[in-house]
Design an enzyme around this catalytic site. Structure first.
Site, short mmCIF file in Angstrom:
data_model
loop_
_atom_site.label_atom_id
_atom_site.label_comp_id
_atom_site.label_asym_id
_atom_site.label_seq_id
_atom_site.Cartn_x
_atom_site.Cartn_y
_atom_site.Cartn_z
N ARG A 57 -40.95 43.61 -16.62
CA ARG A 57 -40.18 43.34 -15.40
C ARG A 57 -40.89 43.93 -14.19
NH1 ARG A 57 -34.97 42.60 -13.97
NH2 ARG A 57 -34.33 42.49 -16.12
N MET A 82 -31.16 34.77 -10.21
CA MET A 82 -30.49 35.35 -11.35
C MET A 82 -31.29 36.47 -12.03
SD MET A 82 -27.73 34.07 -10.87
CE MET A 82 -26.31 33.27 -11.57
N LEU A 85 -33.55 42.72 -8.95
CA LEU A 85 -34.76 43.25 -8.30
C LEU A 85 -34.89 44.73 -8.63
CD1 LEU A 85 -34.56 41.73 -4.68
CD2 LEU A 85 -35.72 40.81 -6.69
N HIS A 101 -22.67 36.01 -3.16
CA HIS A 101 -22.08 36.16 -4.50
C HIS A 101 -20.73 35.43 -4.54
CE1 HIS A 101 -21.42 38.00 -8.38
NE2 HIS A 101 -20.17 38.20 -7.99
N ASP A 133 -28.54 46.65 -2.46
CA ASP A 133 -29.07 47.99 -2.71
C ASP A 133 -29.53 48.07 -4.16
OD1 ASP A 133 -26.80 48.34 -4.21
OD2 ASP A 133 -25.84 49.76 -2.84
N GLU A 134 -29.72 49.28 -4.66
CA GLU A 134 -30.35 49.40 -5.98
C GLU A 134 -29.40 49.13 -7.13
OE1 GLU A 134 -32.77 52.97 -6.14
OE2 GLU A 134 -33.27 52.67 -4.04
N VAL A 136 -26.40 46.53 -8.92
CA VAL A 136 -26.15 45.08 -8.93
C VAL A 136 -24.84 44.73 -8.20
CG1 VAL A 136 -25.71 43.11 -10.45
CG2 VAL A 136 -27.40 44.83 -11.09
N GLU A 166 -19.55 29.54 0.92
CA GLU A 166 -20.87 30.20 0.97
C GLU A 166 -21.78 29.51 1.99
OE1 GLU A 166 -21.33 31.85 -3.62
OE2 GLU A 166 -22.39 30.04 -3.05
C1 GAR Z 1 -24.16 30.43 -5.69
O1 GAR Z 1 -22.82 30.04 -5.83
C2 GAR Z 1 -24.27 31.93 -5.68
O2 GAR Z 1 -23.15 32.57 -5.14
C3 GAR Z 1 -24.39 32.23 -7.15
O3 GAR Z 1 -25.23 31.24 -7.65
C4 GAR Z 1 -24.98 30.02 -6.93
C5 GAR Z 1 -26.30 29.39 -6.55
O4 GAR Z 1 -26.09 28.11 -6.05
N1 GAR Z 1 -24.93 33.53 -7.36
C6 GAR Z 1 -24.57 34.32 -8.36
O5 GAR Z 1 -23.76 34.02 -9.22
C7 GAR Z 1 -25.25 35.67 -8.35
N2 GAR Z 1 -24.60 36.59 -9.19
P1 GAR Z 1 -27.21 27.33 -5.27
O6 GAR Z 1 -28.48 27.41 -6.10
O7 GAR Z 1 -26.69 25.92 -5.21
O8 GAR Z 1 -27.37 27.97 -3.93
#
Ligand code: GAR
Length: 206
Positions: A57, A82, A85, A101, A133-134, A136, A166
């Protein structure tokens, strides 16, 4: 911008005239991520860094850091990226990484937030834009909006309603960050300028 999935959030950023000029690089850990195609369609450089090509990683993170450095990146946006970091990478972008999120953090962190909210029987969930931040799904919250969970909701339908929110919040958060309008004090993020904490004007939901 780092993305692993379909890239609808990337698209929302590319469609926001105040944000689009700032997006110069999209990196994905998955060669088939729709986000890559969306980037190429918008003439934004798209790079794949598959974790399988690296022994650890840390090595993958170092390659990512080098890619970002070579492109002169100073703000990172995580949209459905996913992978976690590593701490050195996070530390090299202090208060310069935003994540979106699909829940009202701190409820339902992790990779299956929409399903977890449904399984829990929650009546409300939401969308959160936060500093990374560090830990999750943990950093200071920039913008948040609640979304009701309706009887009969399934994961796909609920996620689609969350993503619609979002797509408004993330471009706004990105704009506030690149315009230097986010001031972090401990866990609190103050929004400066028009629509700031003291001015319930036009910056939008927070
Ligand atoms: C989004 O809904 C984002 O909130 C989620 O992945 C999706 C990506 O959609 N993120 C997570 O679940 C992170 N834990 P997209 O590729 O269509 O932007």
């Amino acid at each position: 911008m780092l993305a692993s999935g379909g890239g609808t959030n990337l698209q929302a950023l590319l469609d926001a005239p105040e944000v689009k000029p700032w997006i110069s690089l999209v990196v994905s850990d998955r060669p088939r991520a729709g986000a890559l195609e969306r980037a190429r369609m918008a003439c934004v450089e798209a790079v794949v860094l598959e974790p399988g090509g690296f022994a650890t990683r840390e090595e993958h993170d170092r390659a990512l850091a080098e890619t970002l450095r070579n492109s002169g990146i100073d703000v990172l946006l995580l949209a459905g990226y996913m992978r976690i970091l590593g701490a050195p990478l996070v530390r090299s972008f202090p208060e310069r990484i935003l994540n979106v999120h699909p829940s009202l953090l701190p409820a339902f962190p992790g990779a299956s937030a929409v399903r977890d909210a449904l399984d829990w029987g929650a009546k409300v969930t939401g969308a959160t834009v936060h500093m990374v931040d560090e830990e999750v799904d943990h950093g200071p919250i920039v913008l948040q909006e609640a979304i009701p969970i309706l009887p009969g909701d399934d994961e796909a339908g609920l996620h689609a309603r969350i993503q619609a929110v979002e797509h408004r919040l993330f471009p706004l958060g990105a704009r506030l960050l690149v315009e230097g309008r986010l001031k972090v004090e401990g866990r609190r993020v103050h929004i400066l300028g028009p629509g700031s904490d003291g001015d319930p004007g036009s910056a939008g939901t927070r």
